[in-house]
Design a protein around this motif. Structure first.
Motif, PDB file in Angstrom:
ATOM      1  N   GLU A   1      25.217  51.086 100.159  1.00  0.00           N
ATOM      2  CA  GLU A   1      26.336  51.631  98.055  1.00  0.00           C
ATOM      3  C   GLU A   1      27.878  51.140  98.795  1.00  0.00           C
ATOM      4  O   GLU A   1      27.846  50.891  97.241  1.00  0.00           O
ATOM      5  CB  GLU A   1      26.445  54.108  98.495  1.00  0.00           C
ATOM      6  CG  GLU A   1      25.071  53.976  98.288  1.00  0.00           C
ATOM      7  CD  GLU A   1      24.885  54.610 100.069  1.00  0.00           C
ATOM      8  OE1 GLU A   1      24.428  54.463 100.800  1.00  0.00           O
ATOM      9  OE2 GLU A   1      24.707  55.818  99.972  1.00  0.00           O
ATOM     10  N   ALA A   2      28.119  51.082  99.862  1.00  0.00           N
ATOM     11  CA  ALA A   2      29.564  50.363  99.768  1.00  0.00           C
ATOM     12  C   ALA A   2      29.466  49.280  99.835  1.00  0.00           C
ATOM     13  O   ALA A   2      30.819  48.078  99.729  1.00  0.00           O
ATOM     14  CB  ALA A   2      30.249  51.088 101.325  1.00  0.00           C
ATOM     15  N   THR A   3      28.419  48.477  99.189  1.00  0.00           N
ATOM     16  CA  THR A   3      28.438  46.585  98.686  1.00  0.00           C
ATOM     17  C   THR A   3      28.268  46.611  97.360  1.00  0.00           C
ATOM     18  O   THR A   3      27.885  45.734  96.823  1.00  0.00           O
ATOM     19  CB  THR A   3      27.154  46.232  99.554  1.00  0.00           C
ATOM     20  OG1 THR A   3      25.857  46.745  99.482  1.00  0.00           O
ATOM     21  CG2 THR A   3      26.942  46.478 101.332  1.00  0.00           C
ATOM     22  N   LYS A   4      27.810  47.725  96.551  1.00  0.00           N
ATOM     23  CA  LYS A   4      27.877  47.861  94.827  1.00  0.00           C
ATOM     24  C   LYS A   4      28.800  47.589  94.062  1.00  0.00           C
ATOM     25  O   LYS A   4      30.317  48.330  94.718  1.00  0.00           O
ATOM     26  CB  LYS A   4      26.926  49.491  95.387  1.00  0.00           C
ATOM     27  CG  LYS A   4      25.788  49.538  95.307  1.00  0.00           C
ATOM     28  CD  LYS A   4      24.681  48.612  95.389  1.00  0.00           C
ATOM     29  CE  LYS A   4      23.170  48.078  96.036  1.00  0.00           C
ATOM     30  NZ  LYS A   4      22.561  47.416  96.336  1.00  0.00           N
ATOM     31  N   PHE A   5      28.955  46.658  92.919  1.00  0.00           N
ATOM     32  CA  PHE A   5      29.601  47.365  92.237  1.00  0.00           C
ATOM     33  C   PHE A   5      30.597  48.456  91.502  1.00  0.00           C
ATOM     34  O   PHE A   5      31.232  48.045  91.188  1.00  0.00           O
ATOM     35  CB  PHE A   5      29.600  46.271  91.319  1.00  0.00           C
ATOM     36  CG  PHE A   5      30.628  46.253  90.349  1.00  0.00           C
ATOM     37  CD1 PHE A   5      31.447  44.697  90.619  1.00  0.00           C
ATOM     38  CD2 PHE A   5      30.619  46.853  89.170  1.00  0.00           C
ATOM     39  CE1 PHE A   5      32.187  45.061  90.032  1.00  0.00           C
ATOM     40  CE2 PHE A   5      32.053  46.487  88.191  1.00  0.00           C
ATOM     41  CZ  PHE A   5      32.856  45.505  88.514  1.00  0.00           C
ATOM     42  N   ASP A   6      29.937  49.183  91.416  1.00  0.00           N
ATOM     43  CA  ASP A   6      30.240  50.307  90.931  1.00  0.00           C
ATOM     44  C   ASP A   6      30.677  51.803  92.539  1.00  0.00           C
ATOM     45  O   ASP A   6      30.728  52.570  91.968  1.00  0.00           O
ATOM     46  CB  ASP A   6      29.048  51.532  90.398  1.00  0.00           C
ATOM     47  CG  ASP A   6      27.965  52.120  91.336  1.00  0.00           C
ATOM     48  OD1 ASP A   6      27.866  51.617  92.358  1.00  0.00           O
ATOM     49  OD2 ASP A   6      26.765  52.333  91.025  1.00  0.00           O
ATOM     50  N   PHE A   7      31.089  51.268  93.501  1.00  0.00           N
ATOM     51  CA  PHE A   7      31.211  51.708  94.385  1.00  0.00           C
ATOM     52  C   PHE A   7      32.973  52.368  94.180  1.00  0.00           C
ATOM     53  O   PHE A   7      33.774  51.453  94.295  1.00  0.00           O
ATOM     54  CB  PHE A   7      30.900  51.488  96.189  1.00  0.00           C
ATOM     55  CG  PHE A   7      31.259  51.949  96.990  1.00  0.00           C
ATOM     56  CD1 PHE A   7      30.422  53.229  97.387  1.00  0.00           C
ATOM     57  CD2 PHE A   7      32.490  51.277  97.498  1.00  0.00           C
ATOM     58  CE1 PHE A   7      32.294  53.466  97.875  1.00  0.00           C
ATOM     59  CE2 PHE A   7      32.947  51.718  98.745  1.00  0.00           C
ATOM     60  CZ  PHE A   7      33.008  52.881  99.475  1.00  0.00           C
ATOM     61  N   CYS A   8      33.526  53.532  94.356  1.00  0.00           N
ATOM     62  CA  CYS A   8      34.342  53.456  94.999  1.00  0.00           C
ATOM     63  C   CYS A   8      35.749  53.535  93.853  1.00  0.00           C
ATOM     64  O   CYS A   8      37.132  53.252  94.157  1.00  0.00           O
ATOM     65  CB  CYS A   8      34.473  53.841  96.241  1.00  0.00           C
ATOM     66  SG  CYS A   8      35.754  54.855  97.263  1.00  0.00           S
ATOM     67  N   TRP A   9      35.641  52.713  92.274  1.00  0.00           N
ATOM     68  CA  TRP A   9      36.839  52.039  92.243  1.00  0.00           C
ATOM     69  C   TRP A   9      37.782  53.551  91.412  1.00  0.00           C
ATOM     70  O   TRP A   9      37.294  54.502  90.937  1.00  0.00           O
ATOM     71  CB  TRP A   9      35.807  51.685  90.427  1.00  0.00           C
ATOM     72  CG  TRP A   9      35.435  50.407  90.259  1.00  0.00           C
ATOM     73  CD1 TRP A   9      34.222  49.587  90.553  1.00  0.00           C
ATOM     74  CD2 TRP A   9      36.874  49.006  90.830  1.00  0.00           C
ATOM     75  NE1 TRP A   9      33.994  48.549  90.897  1.00  0.00           N
ATOM     76  CE2 TRP A   9      35.575  47.985  91.103  1.00  0.00           C
ATOM     77  CE3 TRP A   9      38.250  48.700  91.688  1.00  0.00           C
ATOM     78  CZ2 TRP A   9      35.578  46.164  91.066  1.00  0.00           C
ATOM     79  CZ3 TRP A   9      38.075  47.259  91.348  1.00  0.00           C
ATOM     80  CH2 TRP A   9      37.375  46.830  91.820  1.00  0.00           C
ATOM     81  N   HIS A  10      38.705  53.772  91.603  1.00  0.00           N
ATOM     82  CA  HIS A  10      39.651  55.039  91.317  1.00  0.00           C
ATOM     83  C   HIS A  10      41.171  54.047  90.315  1.00  0.00           C
ATOM     84  O   HIS A  10      41.124  52.907  91.307  1.00  0.00           O
ATOM     85  CB  HIS A  10      39.442  55.695  92.371  1.00  0.00           C
ATOM     86  CG  HIS A  10      40.293  55.337  93.199  1.00  0.00           C
ATOM     87  ND1 HIS A  10      39.773  54.493  94.594  1.00  0.00           N
ATOM     88  CD2 HIS A  10      41.964  55.491  94.104  1.00  0.00           C
ATOM     89  CE1 HIS A  10      40.757  54.287  95.361  1.00  0.00           C
ATOM     90  NE2 HIS A  10      41.290  54.845  95.123  1.00  0.00           N
ATOM     91  N   ASN A  11      41.952  54.958  90.489  1.00  0.00           N
ATOM     92  CA  ASN A  11      43.349  54.788  90.324  1.00  0.00           C
ATOM     93  C   ASN A  11      44.218  55.735  91.237  1.00  0.00           C
ATOM     94  O   ASN A  11      44.270  56.399  91.211  1.00  0.00           O
ATOM     95  CB  ASN A  11      44.336  54.129  88.858  1.00  0.00           C
ATOM     96  CG  ASN A  11      44.552  55.011  88.138  1.00  0.00           C
ATOM     97  OD1 ASN A  11      42.773  55.341  87.838  1.00  0.00           O
ATOM     98  ND2 ASN A  11      45.410  55.941  87.736  1.00  0.00           N
ATOM     99  N   ASP A  12      45.671  55.849  92.038  1.00  0.00           N
ATOM    100  CA  ASP A  12      46.184  55.964  92.128  1.00  0.00           C
ATOM    101  C   ASP A  12      48.080  56.609  91.025  1.00  0.00           C
ATOM    102  O   ASP A  12      47.959  55.825  90.123  1.00  0.00           O
ATOM    103  CB  ASP A  12      46.456  55.972  93.312  1.00  0.00           C
ATOM    104  CG  ASP A  12      45.543  55.894  94.130  1.00  0.00           C
ATOM    105  OD1 ASP A  12      44.688  57.337  94.289  1.00  0.00           O
ATOM    106  OD2 ASP A  12      45.132  55.525  95.101  1.00  0.00           O
ATOM    107  N   GLU A  13      48.526  57.304  91.250  1.00  0.00           N
ATOM    108  CA  GLU A  13      49.971  57.573  90.827  1.00  0.00           C
ATOM    109  C   GLU A  13      50.902  56.066  90.818  1.00  0.00           C
ATOM    110  O   GLU A  13      50.393  55.268  92.074  1.00  0.00           O
ATOM    111  CB  GLU A  13      50.496  58.362  91.828  1.00  0.00           C
ATOM    112  CG  GLU A  13      49.775  59.831  92.244  1.00  0.00           C
ATOM    113  CD  GLU A  13      49.557  60.243  92.944  1.00  0.00           C
ATOM    114  OE1 GLU A  13      49.511  61.088  93.506  1.00  0.00           O
ATOM    115  OE2 GLU A  13      48.551  59.134  94.033  1.00  0.00           O
TER     116      GLU A  13
END
Length: 303
Positions: free
Chosen positions: A178-190
Motif C-alpha cells: 500500500e505504501a508504494t501506491k499513488f493514493d497512499f497518505c496524501w495530506h496537508n497540515d497547518e
C-alpha cells in the motif's frame, strides 16, 4: 518578568466555537505578518545537522514504541484498517471532547467527529467548524505524553525554545504494498507560521522519500507536478507541510521507516502559568525556516 509581547491571547477569551489558532488569526494581524513573507524563497526543504546524541535518542524512541505502542488513525468510529502508517503522539490535549481514546498516545491520531479526509481543515473553513478543544484545535495540544518524557526523548525535546504542539512518532511499516501506491497518505497540515513541523529520520532507507505536489489538477493525475526528496540520517528537515505531501515508499523495503515529527509554534509561545499565548520577538520578523536554521527553535539544529 514583564510581558513585552505585542499580542497576548488569554485562553479565557477564546470562544468555544473557535480553535485557539483560528481566534489568533481573527483578532491579531498575523495574516498580514504572514503575507510579508509571501516572496520568501522557499526551497523544497531546509535541513540542519542534528547536534545531539542520536544513538541514545534512537534507542529511547525504539524503547518508547515498545512501551506505548503505535496506533492507526481514526476517522469517527472508523479506523484506517490495516494501514501501514501508524503513530504515537508526543503531545496531547487532556481536555479534548472528541478524543478517540483516553490513551494520550492516540491524541493526534483522529477524532470521534472527523469525516474521511477532513483532518487537514485547519483554517480556511467556516468558523463554526473549528471548535475549541476539538481535534483541529492545534494550539491545545501542548501537554507532553509519557512517551515524550521517556529518557533521551525528554532530554531532546527539553532543548526546544518554542512551544511544542501537535507532534508524534510515525512509522511506515516495511514490506507493505500500500505504501508504494499513488493514493497512499496524501495530506496537508497547518501553515508553517502556525505549526512548523521538524521531521527527523530515526530509521530509514533510500527507498523512503517525501513527495510534495506543486500544482495539481485533481481530475488528471498526469498534470501533477511532484517534487521528491530523501531524508538522510543525522539531519532534521523542514518543508512547507501546508502543501499536499506524503511519505512514499519507492519500492518494497524490509526496514520500517520511523520518523520523529516535532511541531512547534514559531511566533507564539505558550505561558502555562498564566494560561495565555504571547507573540515572541520573532513574530513577523524572522521566517520560521530561518528560525530553524538559526537555532531559535532548538540549539540541537545548529551546526
Amino acid at each position: 518578568m514583564p510581558n513585552n509581547a505585542r499580542w497576548t491571547i488569554r485562553l479565557s477569551d477564546v470562544p468555544s466555537n473557535m480553535a485557539v489558532h483560528q481566534y489568533i488569526l481573527h483578532v491579531t494581524d498575523l495574516k498580514d505578518q504572514m503575507t510579508k513573507f509571501s516572496k520568501f524563497n522557499l526551497q523544497n526543504y531546509g535541513r540542519e545537522k542534528i547536534n545531539f546524541n542520536l544513538g541514545k535518542l534512537k534507542e529511547s524512541i525504539k524503547e518508547g514504541v515498545e512501551l506505548y505502542g503505535l496506533h492507526k488513525f481514526i476517522y469517527g468510529n472508523q479506523g484506517s484498517e490495516n494501514s501501514p502508517y501508524v503513530s504515537a503522539s508526543l503531545t496531547w490535549n487532556p481536555n479534548a471532547y472528541d478524543k478517540i481514546s483516553n490513551d494520550p498516545h492516540m491524541a493526534t491520531l483522529g477524532s470521534t467527529e472527523l469525516k474521511w479526509n477532513s483532518a487537514s481543515l485547519y483554517e480556511e473553513v467556516n468558523d463554526s467548524t473549528l471548535f475549541r478543544n476539538s481535534y483541529h484545535d492545534t494550539f491545545a495540544f501542548v501537554e507532553r505524553t509519557p512517551f515524550s518524557n521517556h529518557k533521551d526523548v525528554k532530554i531532546f525535546l527539553d532543548t526546544f525554545k518554542r512551544t511544542l504542539i501537535r507532534s508524534r512518532i510515525s512509522t511506515v511499516k516495511a514490506n507493505r504494498e500500500e505504501a508504494t501506491k499513488f493514493d497512499f497518505c496524501w495530506h496537508n497540515d497547518e501553515q508553517i507560521f502556525l505549526n512548523l513541523r521538524i521531521n527527523i529520520p530515526i530509521q530509514t532507507s533510500s527507498n523512503y522519500v517525501i513527495q510534495i505536489i506543486n500544482k495539481a489538477d485533481n481530475n488528471q493525475n498526469k498534470d501533477l507536478e511532484i517534487d521528491e526528496f530523501c531524508m538522510e540520517d543525522g539531519y532534521a528537515y523542514v518543508y512547507d507541510t501546508s502543501q499536499t505531501h506524503r511519505p512514499f515508499c519507492k519500492k518494497l523495503d524490509s526496514k520500517d521507516r520511523i520518523h520523529m515529527i516535532c511541531g512547534v509554534s514559531p511566533w507564539f509561545d505558550y505561558d502555562k502559568l498564566n494560561q495565555c499565548w504571547n507573540s515572541n520577538e520573532y513574530y513577523g520578523q524572522i521566517h520560521p525556516f530561518e528560525m530553524f536554521r538559526m537555532g531559535l527553535i532548538s540549539p540541537a539544529f545548529v551546526k
